[in-house]
Each structure stands twice: as structure tokens, then as C-alpha cells.
Design a protein around this motif. Structure first.
Motif, PDB file in Angstrom:
ATOM      1  N   SER A  38       4.169  -4.710 -47.452  1.00  0.00           N
ATOM      2  CA  SER A  38       3.819  -3.506 -46.708  1.00  0.00           C
ATOM      3  C   SER A  38       5.087  -2.807 -46.224  1.00  0.00           C
ATOM      4  O   SER A  38       5.945  -3.428 -45.601  1.00  0.00           O
ATOM      5  N   GLN A  40       5.397  -0.785 -43.776  1.00  0.00           N
ATOM      6  CA  GLN A  40       5.451  -0.858 -42.321  1.00  0.00           C
ATOM      7  C   GLN A  40       5.994  -2.211 -41.865  1.00  0.00           C
ATOM      8  O   GLN A  40       6.794  -2.281 -40.948  1.00  0.00           O
ATOM      9  N   GLN A  43       9.759  -2.442 -42.511  1.00  0.00           N
ATOM     10  CA  GLN A  43      10.493  -1.647 -41.530  1.00  0.00           C
ATOM     11  C   GLN A  43      10.539  -2.372 -40.181  1.00  0.00           C
ATOM     12  O   GLN A  43      11.583  -2.449 -39.535  1.00  0.00           O
ATOM     13  N   LYS A 112       4.153   2.076 -33.222  1.00  0.00           N
ATOM     14  CA  LYS A 112       5.187   2.541 -34.141  1.00  0.00           C
ATOM     15  C   LYS A 112       4.946   2.127 -35.597  1.00  0.00           C
ATOM     16  O   LYS A 112       5.258   2.884 -36.519  1.00  0.00           O
ATOM     17  N   TYR A 113       4.393   0.919 -35.824  1.00  0.00           N
ATOM     18  CA  TYR A 113       4.366   0.391 -37.177  1.00  0.00           C
ATOM     19  C   TYR A 113       2.972   0.195 -37.796  1.00  0.00           C
ATOM     20  O   TYR A 113       2.879  -0.149 -38.965  1.00  0.00           O
ATOM     21  N   SER A 114       1.919   0.392 -37.050  1.00  0.00           N
ATOM     22  CA  SER A 114       0.605   0.179 -37.639  1.00  0.00           C
ATOM     23  C   SER A 114       0.086   1.469 -38.272  1.00  0.00           C
ATOM     24  O   SER A 114       0.653   2.540 -38.089  1.00  0.00           O
ATOM     25  N   ARG A 115      -1.015   1.327 -38.976  1.00  0.00           N
ATOM     26  CA  ARG A 115      -1.653   2.488 -39.619  1.00  0.00           C
ATOM     27  C   ARG A 115      -2.848   2.943 -38.799  1.00  0.00           C
ATOM     28  O   ARG A 115      -3.899   3.235 -39.337  1.00  0.00           O
ATOM     29  N   TYR A 116      -2.704   2.988 -37.501  1.00  0.00           N
ATOM     30  CA  TYR A 116      -3.823   3.309 -36.630  1.00  0.00           C
ATOM     31  C   TYR A 116      -4.254   4.773 -36.706  1.00  0.00           C
ATOM     32  O   TYR A 116      -5.339   5.120 -36.298  1.00  0.00           O
ATOM     33  N   GLN A 117      -3.413   5.662 -37.242  1.00  0.00           N
ATOM     34  CA  GLN A 117      -3.750   7.096 -37.263  1.00  0.00           C
ATOM     35  C   GLN A 117      -4.944   7.356 -38.146  1.00  0.00           C
ATOM     36  O   GLN A 117      -5.121   6.863 -39.177  1.00  0.00           O
TER      37      GLN A 117
END
Length: 117
Positions: A38, A40, A43, A112-117
Motif C-alpha cells: 500500500s 499509504q 509512506q 494523514k495516511y488512511s483512505r478515510y475520505q
């Protein structure tokens, strides 16, 4: 950041023994390949936030162990004192403080690093 309540010599000795990059590599190798690829995660893994989060978690466990050791020592004394010592109360405050740190860095990580959007 190392735990409050331990002296500088303890912290220095712990840092000399603990190699965070080596431990991160061990943890990384334990992950399934899918989790490692991944963008994310890659990173995050390379970030200062990852190191800071790991440090906060280690501080929390050190504080937890410290308070357990103090309570065990107090209860094993002759007469088994039921009242915590000042040192034990200080350790309890440190435990609460380290939990707040862990929670804060975890929230930063998710934001900062999850795909919560």
C-alpha cells in the motif's frame, strides 16, 4: 520521546539496546505482502510519525510495567500497604500521559495516511 519518570541514564541505555529500524524491519516482514505494498503504508513506514508513534507506544508499555511493578512491590511488603506511594501516583499520571500521546499520534496517523475520505 521516552517515558517520564525514568532517568536519563535509563533512557540512554534503552536507546542503545533498541534499534527501531531493525524492529520495524522485523514487523514489516511479518506483514502479508498485500499490506506492505500500500502506498499509504509505505509512506507512513518511512515517516518520522511512524517512529514517534512507536516511541509513544513503547513509553506507554514502560509506564504500564512500572506501575504494575510498584503496585506489586507495595502489596508484597509486610502488612501489604493499601495506599499507593507518591512514586506509584506519579507513575499513574505518567501512564495517563502516555495513553494520551499514543491516542494523539494514532489520530494523526489515521488522518494523514488512511483512505478515510
Amino acid at each position: 520521546a521516552m517515558s517520564k519518570g525514568y532517568d536519563v541514564d535509563d533512557q540512554t541505555a534503552a536507546l542503545k539496546v533498541f534499534d527501531i529500524e531493525k524492529q520495524k524491519a522485523v514487523a514489516l516482514n511479518a506483514l502479508p505482502q498485500r499490506g506492505r505494498t500500500s502506498p499509504q503504508f509505505k509512506q507512513f513506514y518511512k515517516s518520522d510519525l511512524c517512529d514517534t508513534y512507536i516511541g509513544a507506544v513503547l513509553d506507554h508499555f514502560a509506564a504500564l510495567i512500572r506501575i504494575e511493578d510498584l503496585a506489586k512491590a507495595r502489596l508484597s511488603e509486610k502488612g501489604g500497604n493499601v495506599h499507593p506511594s507518591e512514586e506509584e501516583l506519579h507513575a499513574a499520571n505518567s501512564l495517563e500521559s502516555t495513553m494520551k500521546e499514543v491516542s494523539t499520534y494514532y489520530c494523526y496517523t489515521v488522518l494523514k495516511y488512511s483512505r478515510y475520505q
